[in-house]
Design a protein around this motif. Structure first.
Motif, PDB file in Angstrom:
ATOM      1  N   ARG A 307       5.302 -12.224 -44.843  1.00 36.49           N
ATOM      2  CA  ARG A 307       6.444 -11.301 -44.945  1.00 36.49           C
ATOM      3  C   ARG A 307       6.056 -10.037 -45.708  1.00 36.49           C
ATOM      4  O   ARG A 307       6.474  -8.929 -45.358  1.00 36.49           O
ATOM      5  CB  ARG A 307       7.607 -12.012 -45.643  1.00 36.49           C
ATOM      6  CG  ARG A 307       8.284 -13.069 -44.779  1.00 36.49           C
ATOM      7  CD  ARG A 307       9.634 -13.484 -45.384  1.00 36.49           C
ATOM      8  NE  ARG A 307       9.455 -14.128 -46.675  1.00 36.49           N
ATOM      9  CZ  ARG A 307       9.309 -15.441 -46.833  1.00 36.49           C
ATOM     10  NH1 ARG A 307       9.303 -16.241 -45.768  1.00 36.49           N
ATOM     11  NH2 ARG A 307       9.170 -15.969 -48.029  1.00 36.49           N
ATOM     12  N   ALA A 308       5.254 -10.199 -46.780  1.00 34.98           N
ATOM     13  CA  ALA A 308       4.821  -9.039 -47.561  1.00 34.98           C
ATOM     14  C   ALA A 308       3.966  -8.107 -46.713  1.00 34.98           C
ATOM     15  O   ALA A 308       4.126  -6.872 -46.768  1.00 34.98           O
ATOM     16  CB  ALA A 308       4.047  -9.503 -48.792  1.00 34.98           C
ATOM     17  N   ARG A 311       6.256  -6.223 -44.338  1.00 31.98           N
ATOM     18  CA  ARG A 311       6.976  -5.131 -45.000  1.00 31.98           C
ATOM     19  C   ARG A 311       6.054  -3.952 -45.288  1.00 31.98           C
ATOM     20  O   ARG A 311       6.448  -2.789 -45.147  1.00 31.98           O
ATOM     21  CB  ARG A 311       7.605  -5.644 -46.300  1.00 31.98           C
ATOM     22  CG  ARG A 311       8.815  -6.554 -46.093  1.00 31.98           C
ATOM     23  CD  ARG A 311       9.584  -6.735 -47.400  1.00 31.98           C
ATOM     24  NE  ARG A 311       8.788  -7.439 -48.383  1.00 31.98           N
ATOM     25  CZ  ARG A 311       8.796  -8.758 -48.549  1.00 31.98           C
ATOM     26  NH1 ARG A 311       9.556  -9.519 -47.750  1.00 31.98           N
ATOM     27  NH2 ARG A 311       8.074  -9.328 -49.488  1.00 31.98           N
ATOM     28  N   ALA A 314       5.572  -2.027 -42.189  1.00 28.22           N
ATOM     29  CA  ALA A 314       6.773  -1.266 -41.836  1.00 28.22           C
ATOM     30  C   ALA A 314       6.876  -0.005 -42.684  1.00 28.22           C
ATOM     31  O   ALA A 314       7.224   1.074 -42.180  1.00 28.22           O
ATOM     32  CB  ALA A 314       8.010  -2.148 -42.024  1.00 28.22           C
ATOM     33  N   ARG A 315       6.581  -0.116 -43.999  1.00 32.96           N
ATOM     34  CA  ARG A 315       6.641   1.065 -44.870  1.00 32.96           C
ATOM     35  C   ARG A 315       5.590   2.087 -44.457  1.00 32.96           C
ATOM     36  O   ARG A 315       5.859   3.294 -44.444  1.00 32.96           O
ATOM     37  CB  ARG A 315       6.433   0.645 -46.329  1.00 32.96           C
ATOM     38  CG  ARG A 315       7.637  -0.074 -46.938  1.00 32.96           C
ATOM     39  CD  ARG A 315       7.519  -0.131 -48.461  1.00 32.96           C
ATOM     40  NE  ARG A 315       6.390  -0.964 -48.848  1.00 32.96           N
ATOM     41  CZ  ARG A 315       6.478  -2.268 -49.094  1.00 32.96           C
ATOM     42  NH1 ARG A 315       7.661  -2.892 -48.962  1.00 32.96           N
ATOM     43  NH2 ARG A 315       5.426  -2.960 -49.468  1.00 32.96           N
TER      44      ARG A 315
END
Length: 325
Positions: A307-308, A311, A314-315
């Protein structure tokens, strides 16, 4: 293991050293306590055995010499009866496997005639134990489809560990029975304190009716399968035991088994064979619970890491102004 005779007729197996005059006594001993028959390939924990011996010794000490001899004779007869029942179950399993190669139905009368013999009164117990071995070890379901004539067939339906999908059968030659044999060995190792002497593994195979160095139509040469496939693929570790004279070797779980196979599932497999709950072995059960907790933490860490990373990607995409549309 039963051998397919050249003439097409199947011999009636006889136990080594068995005398005709002893059969009635053995059958009576089995009938009196057939629910106490242990699994033929996995023994109870040493702690329980020790407690049983102490209790038996206390009973014997309170008896007269004649009473002690009578008790000892009955215990010997019971052990001989158990061994004979174990052999009969193993021989019936091999008989059913040989018959299944011809894809012909198997009748109760054939089983009694060629294997069970004068133990026919124990047929329900023998056929139930044989069905368990066929299911958990060889991957076959024993199905009765002709109740009138007591006719049976074998259905290939291997699934040794419920909901266990991590072990790839392709790695073991795409063969369910080979996977079942591996699970049996891992179970033996686990119940022996996470290591089992080489001689204990070969003895377990013999009690299943499988000779380690003799060709078996499901496993090929079992000893070669274990030493060349299971060990080389890192499902099993094999090493010499230090300070043994003559030298002895032992098996333990390999790194691949530790990664792919749950100890709780293996303990559950052993418990089914013994018709007990996993908690019956508190030491192994606590270890299996700890293993489950470790696996859950490792899975949670892996999911959090995924998940990290998602993310972070995505950033990075937002900052770069790159969009998929």
């Amino acid at each position: 293991m039963l051998q397919k005779p050249e003439s097409g007729a199947l011999p009636i197996p006889q136990a080594e050293g068995e005398k005709d005059g002893d059969r009635d006594g053995e059958t009576q001993a089995l009938t009196a306590s057939q629910n106490e028959v242990p699994s033929p390939f996995l023994q109870e924990s040493p702690k329980e055995d020790l407690g049983a011996r102490k209790e038996e010794g206390a009973t014997e000490s309170a008896l007269t010499p004649k009473g002690s001899r009578t008790l000892a004779a009955k215990a010997l007869a019971r052990r001989r009866a158990y061994r004979r029942l174990d052999r009969t179950v193993a021989e019936l399993v091999q008989f059913l496997l040989v018959k299944d190669k011809k894809k012909s139905p198997i009748t109760r009368s054939e089983m009694v005639k060629y294997v069970i013999g004068d133990l026919k009164d124990l047929f329900p117990e023998i056929i139930a134990r044989a069905a368990e071995h066929l299911r958990y070890v060889f991957g076959f379901e024993l199905k009765q489809f002709g109740r009138k004539h007591h006719t049976y067939i074998l259905v290939n339906k291997f699934k040794p560990l419920e909901e266990e999908e991590e072990v790839e059968e392709e790695d073991l030659g795409g063969d369910g029975p080979r996977l079942g044999l591996l699970i049996m060995i891992l179970g033996l190792i686990y119940m022996k304190g996470n290591s089992a002497r080489e001689t204990q593994v070969w003895e377990m195979l013999r009690r299943l009716g499988v000779r380690p160095s003799k060709y078996h139509f499901l496993f090929g040469y079992p000893k070669r399968l274990i030493m060349e496939d299971f060990v080389q693929q890192r499902y099993l570790n094999y090493r010499q035991v230090p300070h043994t004279n003559p030298p002895e070797c032992e098996f333990s779980w390999g790194p691949r088994s530790n990664l792919e196979i749950s100890k709780m599932k293996v303990l559950g497999f052993v418990a089914k064979l013994h018709k007990k709950e996993p908690q019956h072995w508190p030491v192994q059960y606590r270890e299996a619970l700890a293993d489950e907790a470790d696996r859950a933490r490792a899975k949670a860490r892996a999911e959090a890491s995924m998940r990290a990373r998602a993310r972070a990607r995505a950033r990075a995409t937002d900052r770069a102004g790159i969009y998929p549309w």
